[in-house]
Design a protein around this motif. Structure first.
Motif, PDB file in Angstrom:
ATOM      1  N   THR A 261      -2.449  -5.486  -2.176  1.00 49.89           N
ATOM      2  CA  THR A 261      -1.210  -4.958  -1.596  1.00 49.89           C
ATOM      3  C   THR A 261       0.030  -5.738  -2.066  1.00 49.89           C
ATOM      4  N   PHE A 262      -0.149  -7.002  -2.467  1.00 51.56           N
ATOM      5  CA  PHE A 262       1.002  -7.769  -2.938  1.00 51.56           C
ATOM      6  C   PHE A 262       1.672  -7.086  -4.138  1.00 51.56           C
ATOM      7  N   ALA A 263       0.866  -6.351  -4.916  1.00 55.61           N
ATOM      8  CA  ALA A 263       1.411  -5.669  -6.096  1.00 55.61           C
ATOM      9  C   ALA A 263       2.557  -4.728  -5.702  1.00 55.61           C
ATOM     10  N   ALA A 298       1.938   3.212 -12.872  1.00 57.50           N
ATOM     11  CA  ALA A 298       0.513   2.991 -12.570  1.00 57.50           C
ATOM     12  C   ALA A 298       0.368   2.052 -11.378  1.00 57.50           C
ATOM     13  N   VAL A 299       1.235   1.023 -11.318  1.00 56.18           N
ATOM     14  CA  VAL A 299       1.167   0.099 -10.169  1.00 56.18           C
ATOM     15  C   VAL A 299       1.604   0.825  -8.896  1.00 56.18           C
ATOM     16  N   THR A 300       2.641   1.654  -8.997  1.00 55.58           N
ATOM     17  CA  THR A 300       3.078   2.397  -7.811  1.00 55.58           C
ATOM     18  C   THR A 300       1.904   3.193  -7.249  1.00 55.58           C
ATOM     19  N   ALA A 301       1.194   3.888  -8.133  1.00 51.13           N
ATOM     20  CA  ALA A 301       0.102   4.758  -7.671  1.00 51.13           C
ATOM     21  C   ALA A 301      -1.020   3.945  -7.019  1.00 51.13           C
ATOM     22  N   THR A 302      -1.475   2.900  -7.703  1.00 50.14           N
ATOM     23  CA  THR A 302      -2.627   2.174  -7.151  1.00 50.14           C
ATOM     24  C   THR A 302      -2.227   1.340  -5.935  1.00 50.14           C
ATOM     25  N   SER A 303      -1.019   0.758  -5.966  1.00 51.22           N
ATOM     26  CA  SER A 303      -0.670  -0.101  -4.831  1.00 51.22           C
ATOM     27  C   SER A 303      -0.302   0.741  -3.610  1.00 51.22           C
ATOM     28  N   HIS A 304       0.221   1.939  -3.841  1.00 54.11           N
ATOM     29  CA  HIS A 304       0.474   2.841  -2.706  1.00 54.11           C
ATOM     30  C   HIS A 304      -0.851   3.198  -2.051  1.00 54.11           C
ATOM     31  N   ALA A 320      -8.761  -3.987  -5.525  1.00 55.00           N
ATOM     32  CA  ALA A 320      -7.649  -4.949  -5.550  1.00 55.00           C
ATOM     33  C   ALA A 320      -7.518  -5.571  -6.939  1.00 55.00           C
ATOM     34  N   THR A 321      -8.652  -5.756  -7.592  1.00 51.02           N
ATOM     35  CA  THR A 321      -8.670  -6.381  -8.911  1.00 51.02           C
ATOM     36  C   THR A 321      -8.001  -5.486  -9.957  1.00 51.02           C
TER      37      THR A 321
END
Ligand SMILES: Cc1cc2nc3c(=O)[nH]c(=O)nc-3n(C[C@H](O)[C@H](O)[C@H](O)COP(=O)(O)OP(=O)(O)OC[C@H]3O[C@@H](n4cnc5c(N)ncnc54)[C@H](O)[C@@H]3O)c2cc1C
Length: 389
Positions: A261-263, A298-304, A320-321
């Motif tokens: 979630t920090f991402a 890509a970070v928006t999608a996975t971290s959302h 998370a990895t």
């Protein structure tokens, strides 16, 4: 930002910020537009970490007093209720308003969820409001000179004593220790051979007798990192997080936030970093910009997805990895593009804004190390996600 399902309204039919995220964001932005002096101060480029921590602490105090920093934390612990999505929306709004980064409050999102879930209640009920309002800050004491990737080999010992523990050992790369009051410290309470089964997480007051913090200046000129030595430091028995000898579960809980979630929180500031550079001048290399934007999306999608899982109480596991690896790629792509487009970064121009961009660039070279190195993340994916031997 999507709204929280099942939005509720008060008796007059007005949506309330606790149950309707759109209302939360609108009301927060209306407050930010009034231009609190602490927000203006936090928007200025500040290369000195000591000053940045001070400025961010004052902003957090204002956000806490106005209620915004209390959303997303349990009412029983001094919060106003709501979920991690409220916190995500707050940091997103601050980044869009030009705040350069979370400074030490990164640890709020890495450590506080674990303190809330597994910490000693009487302690957390006092400590969380102090953390949320920037009065008392935290450090994470895991890595040691001989125990980084192989965390289970750590040697800092906590030996039971009258009313608590006596701690001896040495931690390294402890972010923000110079500025922190408390350290969430991973110690060995079992035999050296007990590996991950003989670890206990303790809350240690860094002002205690026997604690010595030595700053490590990084290649980018900042002093985020430190070495911390513990010489016969007494820790009261009621400062255990989780169970005695159950420190591995605490470490995994923390790393799930740090890698997952920090991402979300970090990528809000990367978007802003990129937007500011677009405003600043030469867009330069379109191909590099496109690549950086794709990595950020890509970070928006996975971290959302990670935020929603966290909100639903579903563990992230090896997901998370993946998010951490995508964040590293985005961090480097954004900074590569900025370096490509901004000759001032390389030639040593020293104004505060350029100095900060240079710091960010150099920091982006080491993001593949904190929270577990990239090789170790790949190993986790190989074993836990792909089932390889
Ligand atoms: C900016 C930053 C902030 C940090 N903040 C903190 C903090 O607040 N608290 C804290 O406790 N720690 C912190 N760390 C430390 C970080 O967690 C460690 O640096 C990291 O876990 C790697 O450990 P190490 O440095 O001992 O490297 P090592 O474990 O010695 O690894 C060296 C190299 O060998 C590789 N390697 C090691 N073992 C294997 C293997 N089995 N297979 C393949 N490759 C391997 C690694 O990938 C790495 O490239 C921070 C680090 C950085 C860079």
């Amino acid at each position: 930002m999507s709204s929280i399902e099942g939005g509720r309204s008060d008796p007059d039919g007005r949506a309330d910020p606790l149950h309707d995220l759109r209302t939360f964001v609108d009301e927060l932005e209306a407050w930010l537009v009034t231009g609190p002096a602490t927000l203006d101060a936090a928007r200025a480029p500040i290369p000195s970490f000591a000053e940045r921590v001070e400025v961010m602490s004052r902003l957090m105090a204002d956000l806490h007093d106005a209620g915004w920093a209390r959303y997303g934390w349990p009412e029983s612990l001094g919060g106003l209720g709501g979920t991690i999505v409220h916190r995500a929306a707050m940091w997103d709004a601050l980044a869009r308003r030009g705040v350069a980064g979370m400074a030490l409050f990164e640890h709020l999102e890495v450590l506080a969820p674990t303190l809330v879930a597994l910490g000693p209640r009487d302690f957390v009920v006092r400590a969380l409001p102090a953390f949320l309002s920037g009065r008392e800050l935290w450090a994470q004491g895991f890595s040691e000179p001989e125990a980084g990737s192989d965390l289970a080999s750590l040697r800092t010992r906590a030996v039971a004593a009258d009313g608590g523990f006596i701690v001896n050992g040495r931690k390294i790369w402890t972010s923000w220790a110079r500025y922190a009051t408390w350290c969430l410290l991973l110690t060995r309470t079992g035999t050296p051979e007990s590996r991950h089964r003989g670890l206990t997480a303790l809350i240690v007051d860094l002002r205690s007798r026997g604690v010595e913090v030595t700053t490590i200046v990084q290649a980018n000129g900042t002093d985020e990192l430190a070495e911390v030595v513990f010489d016969d430091v007494f820790v009261p028995a009621d400062r255990i997080v989780g169970q005695l000898d159950g420190g591995w579960a605490v470490a995994m809980h923390i790393l799930s936030s740090e890698r997952g979630t920090f991402a979300w929180f970090r990528h809000c500031f990367l978007y802003q970093h990129l937007r500011e550079h677009l405003d600043h001048g030469d867009a330069g290399n379109d191909f590099g910009l496109g690549g950086a934007l794709l990595d950020l999306v890509a970070v928006t999608a996975t971290s959302h997805d990670g935020l929603r899982s966290h909100e639903a109480g579903v563990p992230l596991g090896p997901r998370a990895t993946f998010t951490k690896l995508l964040l590293c790629a985005a961090e480097q792509a954004v900074n590569d593009w900025i370096l490509d487009a901004d000759a001032d970064l390389a030639v040593g121009v020293q104004d505060a804004a350029t100095a900060m961009r240079r710091q960010e660039y150099l920091f982006s070279r080491i993001v593949t190390v904190y929270g577990g190195s990239q090789q170790m993340q790949l190993e986790t994916i190989a074993k836990q996600a792909l089932g390889l031997p």
